[in-house]
Design an enzyme around this catalytic site. Structure first.
Site, PDB file in Angstrom:
ATOM      1  N   GLU A   1       0.802  -0.826   0.416  1.00  0.00           N
ATOM      2  CA  GLU A   1      -0.191   0.054   0.000  1.00  0.00           C
ATOM      3  C   GLU A   1       0.787   1.492  -0.080  1.00  0.00           C
ATOM      4  OE1 GLU A   1      -3.126   0.571  -0.339  1.00  0.00           O
ATOM      5  OE2 GLU A   1      -3.389  -1.452  -0.943  1.00  0.00           O
TER       6      GLU A   1
ATOM      7  N   CYS B   1     -12.113   2.500 -15.975  1.00  0.00           N
ATOM      8  CA  CYS B   1     -13.157   3.942 -15.370  1.00  0.00           C
ATOM      9  C   CYS B   1     -11.385   4.838 -15.101  1.00  0.00           C
ATOM     10  CB  CYS B   1     -13.343   4.078 -13.935  1.00  0.00           C
ATOM     11  SG  CYS B   1     -14.562   5.909 -13.503  1.00  0.00           S
TER      12      CYS B   1
ATOM     13  N   CYS C   1     -16.225   3.751 -20.533  1.00  0.00           N
ATOM     14  CA  CYS C   1     -17.777   3.501 -19.818  1.00  0.00           C
ATOM     15  C   CYS C   1     -18.757   2.183 -20.976  1.00  0.00           C
ATOM     16  CB  CYS C   1     -18.839   4.936 -19.928  1.00  0.00           C
ATOM     17  SG  CYS C   1     -17.875   6.227 -19.300  1.00  0.00           S
TER      18      CYS C   1
ATOM     19  N   CYS D   1     -18.281  -0.595 -18.473  1.00  0.00           N
ATOM     20  CA  CYS D   1     -17.998  -0.348 -17.174  1.00  0.00           C
ATOM     21  C   CYS D   1     -18.852  -1.354 -15.682  1.00  0.00           C
ATOM     22  CB  CYS D   1     -17.814   1.313 -16.694  1.00  0.00           C
ATOM     23  SG  CYS D   1     -17.883   0.896 -14.532  1.00  0.00           S
TER      24      CYS D   1
ATOM     25  N   CYS E   1     -24.286   4.927 -13.018  1.00  0.00           N
ATOM     26  CA  CYS E   1     -23.325   5.592 -13.075  1.00  0.00           C
ATOM     27  C   CYS E   1     -23.972   7.433 -14.028  1.00  0.00           C
ATOM     28  CB  CYS E   1     -22.404   5.766 -13.794  1.00  0.00           C
ATOM     29  SG  CYS E   1     -20.727   6.950 -13.669  1.00  0.00           S
TER      30      CYS E   1
END
Length: 316
Positions: A36, A183, A190, A193, A199
């Site tokens: 991370e 995205c 799109c 997606c 959305c």
């Protein structure tokens, strides 16, 4: 409210997720935490190919990282940049000794662990049902809820609103993958997606969030002087916040401050917030308040990229 979307997203992740990533499907909090921190400001490919495995090979456990010297940690981090991350890793390891805490509240108190990183560790290592809010997830939320601008607190509220409490681990992983592969920042896909049906910003995704004006990168001009005496070279460990802890040659702002014996050449180094253009000089002179190293010893030190380039000119 979002059950159908969650099911669609989960199916997409099962078929398209980046399941090959080595920090997936493990519950080792130490390894997840290292991944991370490395992935902040750094692409997955770079972390995988050059840094993640060598770092864990050198420091396989939290305790071994805690017991290492800062110079050793910085050397292992060398080339990854944003060295505050490495110093915070080391500081947190020294504070925790053998294991990271489990709760978000305790994790966020540690050096270098913000709220999203704390949530990621809690979610991925300890299966705590909390959302994350990294750069990819933020972009998805801005577009999904058609938000042009909002404060961090409001974005966290949206993160919890869309969150899948039934499959928290897979949900968080899927959003990160969705932001990375679908995205995307400049060319969102799109049409494929899994969140498209809900959305609100899919017709004009590039409008969310509002773009910030691009700032011109400032250029800093410096002179780097490599002082040599008795076949050794003078370096000093930096104390300023930027590149703190790294070793470097002497730097001067203006040429009048130095007496030049030999000009070795020019270097350019681009950092996140400025570009450095420097002339590198060699001077045969002993100077105090520095430490002296042979070339072999210098290779074991953690240097900035600019100092590595200056060293390369010396070696030519």
């Amino acid at each position: 409210m979002y059950k159908n979307l969650h099911d669609t997203l989960n199916s997409w992740y099962r078929d398209n997720g980046r399941h090959h990533l080595p920090w997936r499907h493990i519950d080792d909090a130490y390894k997840i935490w290292v991944s991370e921190i490395m992935l902040q400001q750094t692409q997955v490919k770079t972390v995988l190919e050059r840094f993640y495995f060598p770092f864990l090979e050198r420091f396989p456990t939290l305790q071994e990282l805690a017991e290492a010297g800062e110079d050793d940690v910085l050397k292992q981090w060398e080339g990854l940049g944003y060295y505050t991350r490495a110093r915070n890793l080391h500081a947190t390891a020294q504070r925790c000794k053998t294991s990271l805490p489990h709760s978000v509240h305790e994790l966020v108190q540690l050096p270098g662990i913000g709220q999203s990183t704390a949530h990621a560790i809690a979610s991925f290592a300890y299966k705590t049902p909390v959302p994350i809010l990294d750069a990819n997830v933020k972009r998805i939320l801005y577009r999904f809820f058609a938000i042009k601008e909002c404060k961090e607190k409001e974005l966290w509220e949206k993160a919890y609103e869309l969150f899948d409490e039934q499959r928290p681990y897979d949900y968080n992983q899927s959003l990160m993958d969705l932001g990375s592969t679908v995205c995307m920042h400049k060319q969102p896909l799109c049409d494929i997606c899994p969140l498209a049906s809900g959305c609100q910003g899919k017709l004009s995704p590039l409008h969310f969030p509002t773009k910030k004006g691009k700032k011109k990168t400032p250029v800093r001009h410096k002179h780097i002087v490599i002082h040599t005496h008795n076949e050794k070279y003078a370096l000093k460990q930096r104390q300023s916040r930027f590149l703190n802890g790294l070793w470097g040659f002497s730097e001067y702002e203006i040429e009048e401050d130095i007496q030049i014996s030999q000009t070795l050449g020019e270097i350019t180094q681009v950092y996140s917030h400025f570009k450095l253009q420097a002339t590198v000089h060699l001077r045969h002179e002993y100077i105090s308040e520095h430490e002296w190293f042979s070339l072999d010893e210098i290779r074991e030190l953690a240097l900035s990229k600019a100092d590595h380039k200056a060293l390369a000119l010396l070696m030519d």
